[in-house]
Design a protein around this motif. Sequence first.
Motif, PDB file in Angstrom:
ATOM      1  N   ALA A 198      -4.597  25.998 -31.536  1.00  0.00           N
ATOM      2  CA  ALA A 198      -5.282  25.572 -30.325  1.00  0.00           C
ATOM      3  C   ALA A 198      -5.424  26.723 -29.326  1.00  0.00           C
ATOM      4  O   ALA A 198      -6.303  26.707 -28.484  1.00  0.00           O
ATOM      5  CB  ALA A 198      -4.530  24.410 -29.679  1.00  0.00           C
ATOM      6  N   PHE A 199      -4.544  27.686 -29.386  1.00  0.00           N
ATOM      7  CA  PHE A 199      -4.618  28.818 -28.457  1.00  0.00           C
ATOM      8  C   PHE A 199      -3.933  30.000 -29.117  1.00  0.00           C
ATOM      9  O   PHE A 199      -3.285  29.857 -30.148  1.00  0.00           O
ATOM     10  CB  PHE A 199      -3.945  28.476 -27.132  1.00  0.00           C
ATOM     11  CG  PHE A 199      -2.532  28.025 -27.293  1.00  0.00           C
ATOM     12  CD1 PHE A 199      -1.488  28.945 -27.273  1.00  0.00           C
ATOM     13  CD2 PHE A 199      -2.230  26.690 -27.485  1.00  0.00           C
ATOM     14  CE1 PHE A 199      -0.187  28.529 -27.451  1.00  0.00           C
ATOM     15  CE2 PHE A 199      -0.925  26.273 -27.660  1.00  0.00           C
ATOM     16  CZ  PHE A 199       0.093  27.196 -27.648  1.00  0.00           C
ATOM     17  N   ASN A 200      -4.066  31.158 -28.508  1.00  0.00           N
ATOM     18  CA  ASN A 200      -3.452  32.362 -29.067  1.00  0.00           C
ATOM     19  C   ASN A 200      -1.939  32.321 -28.837  1.00  0.00           C
ATOM     20  O   ASN A 200      -1.481  32.433 -27.707  1.00  0.00           O
ATOM     21  CB  ASN A 200      -4.063  33.586 -28.387  1.00  0.00           C
ATOM     22  CG  ASN A 200      -3.483  34.875 -28.919  1.00  0.00           C
ATOM     23  OD1 ASN A 200      -2.698  34.853 -29.864  1.00  0.00           O
ATOM     24  ND2 ASN A 200      -3.869  35.978 -28.321  1.00  0.00           N
ATOM     25  N   PRO A 201      -1.151  32.151 -29.886  1.00  0.00           N
ATOM     26  CA  PRO A 201       0.290  31.890 -29.685  1.00  0.00           C
ATOM     27  C   PRO A 201       1.085  33.088 -29.178  1.00  0.00           C
ATOM     28  O   PRO A 201       2.236  32.922 -28.790  1.00  0.00           O
ATOM     29  CB  PRO A 201       0.759  31.473 -31.086  1.00  0.00           C
ATOM     30  CG  PRO A 201      -0.249  32.009 -32.024  1.00  0.00           C
ATOM     31  CD  PRO A 201      -1.541  32.101 -31.297  1.00  0.00           C
ATOM     32  N   THR A 202       0.509  34.264 -29.156  1.00  0.00           N
ATOM     33  CA  THR A 202       1.300  35.415 -28.716  1.00  0.00           C
ATOM     34  C   THR A 202       0.993  35.830 -27.283  1.00  0.00           C
ATOM     35  O   THR A 202       1.629  36.731 -26.752  1.00  0.00           O
ATOM     36  CB  THR A 202       1.049  36.625 -29.636  1.00  0.00           C
ATOM     37  OG1 THR A 202      -0.365  36.827 -29.727  1.00  0.00           O
ATOM     38  CG2 THR A 202       1.621  36.403 -31.014  1.00  0.00           C
ATOM     39  N   SER A 203       0.010  35.166 -26.656  1.00  0.00           N
ATOM     40  CA  SER A 203      -0.402  35.621 -25.329  1.00  0.00           C
ATOM     41  C   SER A 203       0.567  35.137 -24.247  1.00  0.00           C
ATOM     42  O   SER A 203       1.477  34.343 -24.497  1.00  0.00           O
ATOM     43  CB  SER A 203      -1.794  35.104 -25.016  1.00  0.00           C
ATOM     44  OG  SER A 203      -1.725  33.723 -24.794  1.00  0.00           O
ATOM     45  N   ASP A 204       0.331  35.608 -23.023  1.00  0.00           N
ATOM     46  CA  ASP A 204       1.151  35.166 -21.899  1.00  0.00           C
ATOM     47  C   ASP A 204       0.924  33.695 -21.584  1.00  0.00           C
ATOM     48  O   ASP A 204       1.768  33.042 -20.961  1.00  0.00           O
ATOM     49  CB  ASP A 204       0.816  35.999 -20.657  1.00  0.00           C
ATOM     50  CG  ASP A 204       1.406  37.391 -20.761  1.00  0.00           C
ATOM     51  OD1 ASP A 204       2.328  37.555 -21.587  1.00  0.00           O
ATOM     52  OD2 ASP A 204       0.943  38.295 -20.052  1.00  0.00           O
ATOM     53  N   LEU A 205      -0.237  33.215 -21.996  1.00  0.00           N
ATOM     54  CA  LEU A 205      -0.561  31.804 -21.755  1.00  0.00           C
ATOM     55  C   LEU A 205       0.545  30.897 -22.285  1.00  0.00           C
ATOM     56  O   LEU A 205       0.886  29.887 -21.680  1.00  0.00           O
ATOM     57  CB  LEU A 205      -1.900  31.481 -22.435  1.00  0.00           C
ATOM     58  CG  LEU A 205      -2.384  30.032 -22.345  1.00  0.00           C
ATOM     59  CD1 LEU A 205      -2.877  29.744 -20.940  1.00  0.00           C
ATOM     60  CD2 LEU A 205      -3.486  29.769 -23.356  1.00  0.00           C
ATOM     61  N   THR A 206       1.109  31.290 -23.428  1.00  0.00           N
ATOM     62  CA  THR A 206       2.144  30.474 -24.054  1.00  0.00           C
ATOM     63  C   THR A 206       3.292  30.225 -23.103  1.00  0.00           C
ATOM     64  O   THR A 206       3.830  29.127 -23.018  1.00  0.00           O
ATOM     65  CB  THR A 206       2.691  31.183 -25.301  1.00  0.00           C
ATOM     66  OG1 THR A 206       1.598  31.787 -25.975  1.00  0.00           O
ATOM     67  CG2 THR A 206       3.394  30.218 -26.201  1.00  0.00           C
ATOM     68  N   ARG A 207       3.660  31.275 -22.374  1.00  0.00           N
ATOM     69  CA  ARG A 207       4.772  31.126 -21.437  1.00  0.00           C
ATOM     70  C   ARG A 207       4.462  30.090 -20.366  1.00  0.00           C
ATOM     71  O   ARG A 207       5.316  29.319 -19.945  1.00  0.00           O
ATOM     72  CB  ARG A 207       5.066  32.457 -20.773  1.00  0.00           C
ATOM     73  CG  ARG A 207       6.095  33.242 -21.504  1.00  0.00           C
ATOM     74  CD  ARG A 207       6.201  34.628 -20.930  1.00  0.00           C
ATOM     75  NE  ARG A 207       6.130  35.598 -22.017  1.00  0.00           N
ATOM     76  CZ  ARG A 207       7.158  35.914 -22.780  1.00  0.00           C
ATOM     77  NH1 ARG A 207       8.311  35.371 -22.569  1.00  0.00           N
ATOM     78  NH2 ARG A 207       7.039  36.759 -23.756  1.00  0.00           N
ATOM     79  N   GLU A 208       3.196  30.088 -19.916  1.00  0.00           N
ATOM     80  CA  GLU A 208       2.839  29.169 -18.828  1.00  0.00           C
ATOM     81  C   GLU A 208       2.804  27.724 -19.281  1.00  0.00           C
ATOM     82  O   GLU A 208       3.012  26.820 -18.477  1.00  0.00           O
ATOM     83  CB  GLU A 208       1.472  29.565 -18.257  1.00  0.00           C
ATOM     84  CG  GLU A 208       1.560  30.755 -17.314  1.00  0.00           C
ATOM     85  CD  GLU A 208       0.181  31.347 -17.064  1.00  0.00           C
ATOM     86  OE1 GLU A 208      -0.773  30.571 -16.974  1.00  0.00           O
ATOM     87  OE2 GLU A 208       0.089  32.585 -16.977  1.00  0.00           O
ATOM     88  N   ILE A 209       2.474  27.475 -20.550  1.00  0.00           N
ATOM     89  CA  ILE A 209       2.374  26.080 -20.989  1.00  0.00           C
ATOM     90  C   ILE A 209       3.499  25.688 -21.937  1.00  0.00           C
ATOM     91  O   ILE A 209       3.483  24.612 -22.509  1.00  0.00           O
ATOM     92  CB  ILE A 209       1.010  25.805 -21.663  1.00  0.00           C
ATOM     93  CG1 ILE A 209       0.782  26.754 -22.832  1.00  0.00           C
ATOM     94  CG2 ILE A 209      -0.117  25.917 -20.670  1.00  0.00           C
ATOM     95  CD1 ILE A 209      -0.479  26.416 -23.601  1.00  0.00           C
ATOM     96  N   SER A 210       4.518  26.562 -22.058  1.00  0.00           N
ATOM     97  CA  SER A 210       5.554  26.293 -23.057  1.00  0.00           C
ATOM     98  C   SER A 210       6.257  24.958 -22.800  1.00  0.00           C
ATOM     99  O   SER A 210       6.530  24.207 -23.740  1.00  0.00           O
ATOM    100  CB  SER A 210       6.563  27.427 -23.073  1.00  0.00           C
ATOM    101  OG  SER A 210       7.057  27.650 -21.769  1.00  0.00           O
ATOM    102  N   GLY A 211       6.540  24.658 -21.511  1.00  0.00           N
ATOM    103  CA  GLY A 211       7.223  23.402 -21.203  1.00  0.00           C
ATOM    104  C   GLY A 211       6.415  22.203 -21.648  1.00  0.00           C
ATOM    105  O   GLY A 211       6.940  21.268 -22.258  1.00  0.00           O
ATOM    106  N   GLY A 212       5.118  22.239 -21.359  1.00  0.00           N
ATOM    107  CA  GLY A 212       4.240  21.135 -21.739  1.00  0.00           C
ATOM    108  C   GLY A 212       4.190  20.947 -23.246  1.00  0.00           C
ATOM    109  O   GLY A 212       4.301  19.821 -23.747  1.00  0.00           O
ATOM    110  N   LEU A 213       4.054  22.068 -23.973  1.00  0.00           N
ATOM    111  CA  LEU A 213       3.981  21.987 -25.440  1.00  0.00           C
ATOM    112  C   LEU A 213       5.229  21.348 -26.013  1.00  0.00           C
ATOM    113  O   LEU A 213       5.173  20.424 -26.829  1.00  0.00           O
ATOM    114  CB  LEU A 213       3.856  23.400 -26.027  1.00  0.00           C
ATOM    115  CG  LEU A 213       2.544  24.111 -25.834  1.00  0.00           C
ATOM    116  CD1 LEU A 213       2.582  25.442 -26.567  1.00  0.00           C
ATOM    117  CD2 LEU A 213       1.434  23.253 -26.391  1.00  0.00           C
ATOM    118  N   LEU A 214       6.359  21.847 -25.543  1.00  0.00           N
ATOM    119  CA  LEU A 214       7.630  21.393 -26.073  1.00  0.00           C
ATOM    120  C   LEU A 214       7.798  19.883 -25.877  1.00  0.00           C
ATOM    121  O   LEU A 214       8.179  19.155 -26.804  1.00  0.00           O
ATOM    122  CB  LEU A 214       8.751  22.149 -25.357  1.00  0.00           C
ATOM    123  CG  LEU A 214      10.026  22.384 -26.123  1.00  0.00           C
ATOM    124  CD1 LEU A 214       9.730  23.019 -27.460  1.00  0.00           C
ATOM    125  CD2 LEU A 214      10.936  23.282 -25.323  1.00  0.00           C
TER     126      LEU A 214
END
Lengths: 225, 227
Positions: free
Chosen positions: B43-59
């Motif tokens: 759904a998104f690039n898993p290595t980008s900084d974006l992951t950090r911003e949405i990590s809580g939501g994903l989890l």
Amino acid sequence: MSEKILYALGGVAAILLGRNLLVMLTGLPDEAFQGAIFRIIFFHVPAAFTCFLCFFASLVLGITYLKTKNLRYDSMAVSVTEVGLAFGAANLISGMIWARIIWGIWWTWDWRLTSMLICWLLYAGYLVLRSAIEEPTERARLSSVMLIFSFSVVPFVFFSIKWFRTQHPQPVLYGEGKMDSAYRAMLYGNWLPLLMLAFVLISVRYLQERRQRELDAMRRAVHSL
Amino acid sequence: MTRFLRQTWIVMAKDLRSELRTKEALNASLSFALVILLLFSFAFNPTSDLTREISGGLLWLVFAFAGALILNRSFARELPNDCLDALIASPVSGAALFTGKALASYVLLAAIEAVCLPVFGVFYNVRWTQQPLWLALVLLLASWGIAVVGTVFSALTVNMRLRELMLPMLVYPMLIPCLMAAMQLTTPILAGEPVQGDLMAWVRLLIGFDIIFTALAVVLIDTVLVG
């Protein structure tokens, strides 16, 4: 109450609404910043009030059913919730039309919008729950419990979402917002026919529910023969 | 009180034992959680900084999905051989039955989370061990919210057709405040930011949610099960 009185009441509501519409369009000046579109508030805000009034009434009726085990209250609760959902939808849709003109977008994830949508979904879940249970007393019991849970979530939804997003205009009847007295009078003046309309719809829906129960009872009697 | 605690313990131990013998909910839920974790990477690039911003939501989306599978089984497990009727007829109080089942689901959910968290950290390059105590607190509080609301609705939907569909449909809107607070807290915790100031409001919200819905569930469970 006889159905003729109900329909008469509905007629009066329709006349009042027509009269209000005429005054809104011809008698009231445009609002300084928003122009003509601001008139949607006369339907938007009363629809929200009516919706939450219905949801509160459904909570009371749900608890009353659990206390009395009288299926009449369950029929009332479902009628009230359905009409509340209709007014909630009117509130959401009128708000979206207003947002399209003023904000330029149909929907934004603002706390009032989001919380209203969540409430709407919670009570829509109540109707889905009802449709999944065949047996009337079990349906009444479980859906009354659902009403209590739904209403308990509502304050949490409002507080939690408020903490991290806001864009919706401030309330005009209480709090910081202000409103001209002519507008205010129209707001309440339009709430009255909408409440009457809600009452008529609830009553018609309740009569349907009651007949449904009578039909079911007859069917059971026939089967037992 | 000791009687209540003993009954709760017996129900919980029974549920956990039967689950650990068959592992049907645990395996299904765990593999489902891993599949969702995998799908997110597309759904998104898993290595980008974006992951950090949405990590809580994903989890928490993963936990909520996996939780629904576990909670579905909570009461559905008792349907064969009319075990549910036997449980209701037994001298165990409704509150003890509910608390025991909620605790069993809670333990299972915590187990799923304990497995998913390192996997998530490895796949998405998130360093989740920076504030272990805060993370554990949020996991414990929010999971209890999921377990309590989910267990009541598991009891409520147990006799319905389309049970597997009804439970998530009813439970997710109810859980929005709890999940939102968990997401708002987990993201900064995973990023290594201190939990203070405005974030404490979310902790209070989680605690309030847990207390109110536990009380409501214990009061209403007899109505749900017996009438």
